[in-house]
Scaffold this motif. Structure first.
Motif, PDB file in Angstrom:
ATOM      1  N   LYS A 351     -11.919  -1.808  -0.824  1.00  0.00           N
ATOM      2  CA  LYS A 351     -10.608  -2.369  -1.152  1.00  0.00           C
ATOM      3  C   LYS A 351      -9.830  -2.707   0.124  1.00  0.00           C
ATOM      4  O   LYS A 351      -9.261  -3.787   0.252  1.00  0.00           O
ATOM      5  CB  LYS A 351      -9.831  -1.354  -1.990  1.00  0.00           C
ATOM      6  CG  LYS A 351      -8.544  -1.897  -2.552  1.00  0.00           C
ATOM      7  CD  LYS A 351      -8.090  -1.056  -3.736  1.00  0.00           C
ATOM      8  CE  LYS A 351      -7.180  -1.871  -4.632  1.00  0.00           C
ATOM      9  NZ  LYS A 351      -7.010  -1.247  -5.932  1.00  0.00           N
ATOM     10  N   GLU A 352      -9.836  -1.759   1.066  1.00  0.00           N
ATOM     11  CA  GLU A 352      -9.091  -1.978   2.307  1.00  0.00           C
ATOM     12  C   GLU A 352      -9.678  -3.124   3.120  1.00  0.00           C
ATOM     13  O   GLU A 352      -8.952  -3.861   3.785  1.00  0.00           O
ATOM     14  CB  GLU A 352      -9.056  -0.693   3.143  1.00  0.00           C
ATOM     15  CG  GLU A 352      -8.118   0.381   2.598  1.00  0.00           C
ATOM     16  CD  GLU A 352      -6.663  -0.050   2.551  1.00  0.00           C
ATOM     17  OE1 GLU A 352      -6.234  -0.819   3.427  1.00  0.00           O
ATOM     18  OE2 GLU A 352      -5.952   0.372   1.623  1.00  0.00           O
ATOM     19  N   ARG A 354     -11.113  -5.799   1.937  1.00  0.00           N
ATOM     20  CA  ARG A 354     -10.661  -7.066   1.339  1.00  0.00           C
ATOM     21  C   ARG A 354      -9.193  -7.331   1.667  1.00  0.00           C
ATOM     22  O   ARG A 354      -8.802  -8.451   1.999  1.00  0.00           O
ATOM     23  CB  ARG A 354     -10.894  -7.043  -0.173  1.00  0.00           C
ATOM     24  CG  ARG A 354     -12.378  -7.231  -0.536  1.00  0.00           C
ATOM     25  CD  ARG A 354     -12.592  -7.098  -2.028  1.00  0.00           C
ATOM     26  NE  ARG A 354     -12.314  -5.727  -2.475  1.00  0.00           N
ATOM     27  CZ  ARG A 354     -12.084  -5.386  -3.736  1.00  0.00           C
ATOM     28  NH1 ARG A 354     -12.065  -6.307  -4.679  1.00  0.00           N
ATOM     29  NH2 ARG A 354     -11.855  -4.127  -4.064  1.00  0.00           N
ATOM     30  N   ILE A 355      -8.364  -6.265   1.586  1.00  0.00           N
ATOM     31  CA  ILE A 355      -6.945  -6.441   1.946  1.00  0.00           C
ATOM     32  C   ILE A 355      -6.840  -6.866   3.413  1.00  0.00           C
ATOM     33  O   ILE A 355      -6.082  -7.772   3.765  1.00  0.00           O
ATOM     34  CB  ILE A 355      -6.154  -5.128   1.713  1.00  0.00           C
ATOM     35  CG1 ILE A 355      -6.218  -4.691   0.250  1.00  0.00           C
ATOM     36  CG2 ILE A 355      -4.696  -5.304   2.156  1.00  0.00           C
ATOM     37  CD1 ILE A 355      -5.640  -3.304  -0.014  1.00  0.00           C
TER      38      ILE A 355
END
Lengths: 443, 443
Positions: A351-352, A354-355
């Motif tokens: 997730k991080e 992609r962020i």
């Protein structure tokens, strides 16, 4: 309120002051007493309603309590302690200096002293240390009427009367009931048929923060504390949970800003104590950033050839640090509130990443573009743009992985916050920067 | 627990599952339902005890509630809403998408719809928005027996029955009493003689955080909410205060790490939403640090002459940033918990200056000394030492003054945290560094 009290004192209008105090709330009076000097304190405290004095005393600051104990006669101390809830009395004993502990204990009944010691023996921050040993205990053969009689007779001395616990002769916890439930039943009904048998309990050694979170989840007014043999030893009440939640989040704020946590109020803590809380981490982090300095030195040729590179150092360090702090704050809090656990590490990391790619691309376009235009130098813009993207990915990765690893290693994730992450990201982001620069610019 | 439920589902052991759910706590069931897929959810929810279903529904996550409303028939929605507390129903309406709001509202009684609208009209984060309009109201001419009868009759539908409010025909608040107090009195006693007339109240428009802090201070189970004409419109209960306290400190953690606060759980919030919460401050801070870059450029001659100076830039920036973050964190929290107010600005500043001098001196001795020895260059050591002392004083000054100024200007002090302070301190500390260097080293 304190102005009004001081005015009454100045004009020696003691009768009016007494009436004024009689109408005021205990918590407000306690807050006001904290701001009085020794002499005023002695006068005002003696004007208080005797029934309320113990409650007001329990709500005063630690150091006001200390000043009070110094002033009061043995008889007065004895009267207050006898009316205080045992958990508040234990807190008092814990905070007082040794000579005043002696004064308090010699004016405490043997029975109460035993109860206080029962609480003091549990480790700080455990459920045992915040519980009270005064609660409503019922027998399973009692009727609803017995229960109400019991509450009426003993209730005034208990911190909460709304939750009652059903125990056997060996104090094993059999069930729980509430006054609300009891009120809905016939007087002749047996407690056995009213009580809830699936009781949610905590253990004496459970962490106080976990206990406080259970109040948030279950909306209870009290939670029973049991020992390893399922015997009821006390209860924790919701007001203690509120205190713990505030206290623990203050601690996290301080740890996350690289300070040793303190329990004192800001203005009351001495300069020297604040210094001690702050200096250790500052030294550690300062010495760590020497590494970053060494990295810069090793690229001396690069910035000797292209001096403008140096001027981007603060921007890259700051942006990397901020990217990392955002991730670490989110993860530290998500760990603290049990939204994630160490097993989620890959889900979180992905997730991080992609962020970070989105964030990095935006920063790269804005700042890389600006630099390409301003210096009319597309290569330089590209260097900055790529550096920002790589740095964002790296910073957000460190920011999410390190707190989770800390948790896994049973360390406090709160220390893997902004200051620590920033120091690590600084060094890495400069390595990225100079290598991208060396690769793209002919130096 | 969710594994057990899934296993029962897999084996189609619905009877056993029903018994299992019957024994479980509502909060645990709600947590477990959050992790089920649409089909499982539909089965499990229909196995729940009808009396508990509304309570479990109220405790589910926003998006599980949304999924539930989609599944349920009109009749089922109607049954749940009729049993939900009105403040929980208002929360639900607020979070649902428009098409589902219609489905819920058409299955809600006119009376309940009126109550829900009463709550929804108050601004977000106000006392009015977190209150419930269901409470025990008594008449001052009631006897204690009347009071108990009233509680017995209406209590099951009220969120709390332990605090009762005495109002007149126009709903003006006259007094408050508790079940504990009532239990200690004779049945024939008049409420007028039992009630406490000095009631601590909050106003509908008061900030929810201030209201939550009052629970921490006064240890109440409920607080009455009045309108501008002293009419009782609702109550806030202690469980709402716990929620607000957690929510507000999470918000502060996020703001202090330069993010827009979000209400979703970390894993549930989309990458895109997280990106949006993070990018604005990153851009602002990145563009601000261009200033710092410009400062470095203007001292190009200095570091061209003494290249080693550049390698100290990260150490000075980091240490300055950390010094400033420590101060700003302490002050932001002290402001948030009302330990200090803007009028304390000079007291606070003076304290921070003294701490900064101690901290700065320690850092200067350690690192200045190290550099003097390592490079065998006392002047260089002195430059670093003096820079650290000046930087510490400046960083701690900015760290304490800016949050207080923000508060004074009615801005949120939480934004004057580490990232903002670091960016400002970076620029200033480099100006200090190069000027000290220029003054002491012959360049």
């Amino acid at each position: 309120m304190v102005e009004t009290v001081k005015e009454y004192l100045l004009n020696k209008q003691y009768k009016e002051l007494k009436a004024f105090l009689n109408d005021a709330n205990e918590a407000d009076i306690a807050e006001c007493l904290n701001d009085l000097d020794q002499e005023e304190l002695a006068i005002v405290f003696r004007l208080l309603n005797k029934d309320e004095a113990a409650d007001i005393f329990a709500r005063m600051d630690d150091d006001t309590q200390e000043r009070m104990v110094e002033i009061l006669s043995d008889k007065e101390v004895s009267s207050i302690i006898s009316k205080m809830y045992v958990d508040d009395a234990a807190d008092l004993i814990e905070e007082l200096p040794a000579n005043l502990v002696t004064k308090v204990l010699k004016n405490t009944s043997i029975e109460k002293r035993k109860q206080i010691n029962e609480i003091l023996k549990y480790p700080e921050d455990s459920a045992g240390s915040i519980m009270t040993t005064e609660y409503i205990a019922l027998d399973e053969d009692d009727t609803v009427k017995d229960a109400f009689d019991n509450i009426r007779k003993t209730g005034l001395k208990k911190e909460t009367v709304y939750t009652a616990y059903i125990i056997d002769k060996q104090r094993h916890l059999l069930g729980v009931t509430t006054v609300k439930d009891l009120m809905m039943e016939d007087y002749s009904c047996s407690i056995k048929n009213v009580m809830e048998e699936n009781v949610i309990t905590v253990n004496t050694t459970d962490d106080q923060e976990a206990v406080a979170k259970m109040f948030d989840k279950y909306d209870f007014l009290a939670l029973p504390v049991i020992d390893s043999e399922n015997r009821l030893v006390g209860i924790v009440t919701v007001d203690d949970a509120l205190d713990v939640l505030s206290e623990e989040s203050e601690e996290d704020f301080e740890k996350m800003a690289a300070m040793a946590p303190s329990e004192d109020e800001y203005l009351k803590e001495s300069v020297w104590d604040q210094y001690k809380n702050r200096i250790v981490w500052l030294l550690v982090l300062m010495l760590s950033s020497i590494v970053t300095g060494k990295i810069i030195s090793s690229y001396e040729n690069a910035f000797a050839a292209v001096p403008i590179l140096v001027s981007f150092i603060p921007m890259i360090m700051d942006t990397g640090g901020n990217c990392g702090s955002q991730a670490s704050t989110m993860i530290i809090r998500a760990l603290a509130t049990d939204e994630i656990s160490p097993k989620d590490i890959f889900k979180v990391w992905w997730k991080e990443i992609r962020i970070a790619l989105l964030v990095g691309a935006t920063l790269a376009i804005v700042n890389g573009g600006r630099i390409a235009l301003q210096y009319n130098n597309i290569v330089l813009g590209t260097v900055i743009g790529l550096t920002l993207i790589f740095t964002a990915v790296l910073a957000k990765s460190l920011g999410c992985i390190l707190p989770i690893l800390a948790k896994q290693l049973k360390l406090d994730p709160a220390y893997m916050a902004s200051p620590m992450i920033t120091t690590m990201v600084d060094a890495c982001s400069l390595v990225i920067f100079f290598n991208v620069a060396l690769a793209l610019i002919n130096i």
